[in-house]
Enzyme design. Sequence first.
Site, mmCIF file in Angstrom:
data_model
loop_
_atom_site.group_PDB
_atom_site.id
_atom_site.type_symbol
_atom_site.label_atom_id
_atom_site.label_comp_id
_atom_site.label_asym_id
_atom_site.label_seq_id
_atom_site.Cartn_x
_atom_site.Cartn_y
_atom_site.Cartn_z
ATOM 1 N N LYS A 1 113.089 33.575 101.227
ATOM 2 C CA LYS A 1 112.367 33.615 102.493
ATOM 3 C C LYS A 1 110.882 33.897 102.248
ATOM 4 C CE LYS A 1 116.673 35.265 104.516
ATOM 5 N NZ LYS A 1 117.132 33.979 105.065
ATOM 6 N N ASP B 57 117.887 46.507 103.640
ATOM 7 C CA ASP B 57 117.915 45.081 103.386
ATOM 8 C C ASP B 57 116.657 44.482 104.012
ATOM 9 O OD1 ASP B 57 118.304 42.354 103.311
ATOM 10 O OD2 ASP B 57 120.233 42.373 104.348
ATOM 11 N N TRP C 164 123.564 40.328 109.710
ATOM 12 C CA TRP C 164 123.502 40.780 108.320
ATOM 13 C C TRP C 164 123.889 42.240 108.188
ATOM 14 C CZ3 TRP C 164 124.146 36.981 105.389
ATOM 15 C CH2 TRP C 164 123.642 35.724 105.734
#
Length: 361
Positions: free
Chosen positions: A196, A172, A102
């Site tokens: 999530k 993030d 990511w």
Amino acid sequence: MTQVFNFSAGPAVLPSEVLRQVQAELLDWHGSGMSVMEMSHRGIEFGQILSEAEADLRALMAIPDNYKVLFLQGGAMLQFSMLPLNFAQTDSTIDFVHTGHWSKGAIAEAKRYAKVNIVASSEDKNFSYVPEESTWQRTPDAAYLHYCSNETIGGVEFNHIPQSDGVPLICDMSSNILSRPIDVSQFAVIYAGAQKNIGPSGVALSIVREDMLGKARSDIPTLMNYKTFADNGSMYNTPPTFGIYVAGLVFKWLLKNGGLAVMEQKNIAKANVLYSAIDASNGFYHCPVALANRSRMNIPFTLADSNLDKEFLAGAEARHLLQLKGHRSVGGMRASIYNAMPLEGCQALAAYMNEFAKTKG
């Protein structure tokens, strides 16, 4: 209904208590005669849902008053592009810590809009650790410093908040937000996909310090400007109403169950159960992540004999232990144990792992 334990990395398990409430309110929210999916986002009913969701999130995370809480669309990945367009110019340098998949995605998007400096990378060891901060090669006047606090695929998690050194710090937090208390005031921007630890897919969250707003490039699309949403209470256009509603119920569930300090202790206990099973297996299982950076949310592991992978997964599914196959880019197994995963799920998986290792080891 069959009891299962869902170890999916996202969309992920939601609290059963929340799902039951959604079920009960699906056709008629609080006597309104409407489902949340049907009601106007401009109406009094949804206005209450949105304001309570923001207030509860602020309480959970102790978000200071000089931060805007934004409920967005496009997932965290859209914000890979939004960040440089809002906070950097074409001749600016953005600093990145590269710790996996990511981080790589955010770096690739930033390179389209500005200069990029990789302050440190763990690629030399297959992204299995977080580089020591003392080794980072930083840009003194960087537009911002970006990092991913928990790499969902690799299972690598920061165990500290980096020093900002006067540069805006952007994180993030898609896969570990709300899993532990954090000091929001140390960040310029925190962003996360919802699917999530927050709620269902379709919602993205961004927490933006007010002094960061108004710096966007003049040609930025209206719907990619954080200020657009900050000035309009997340409702410049129709927001993801149902997802926000479910996220709000998750926030209330977290508050009811002791908040983030309590959740952190539960997450530590759950992770310890699985890491203990891996470490006690005499090499039958292996976790590739450095001990200091093992994630509490996403636990990757491999079997010493990869030919047993399919049999392991089939046996797990037969025991109602679902979604354990590792990401296609790394293989092996991955157990994602977000807030809504009960300790019993981790215990059941550990018991199966021990049984399988005894039988096949």
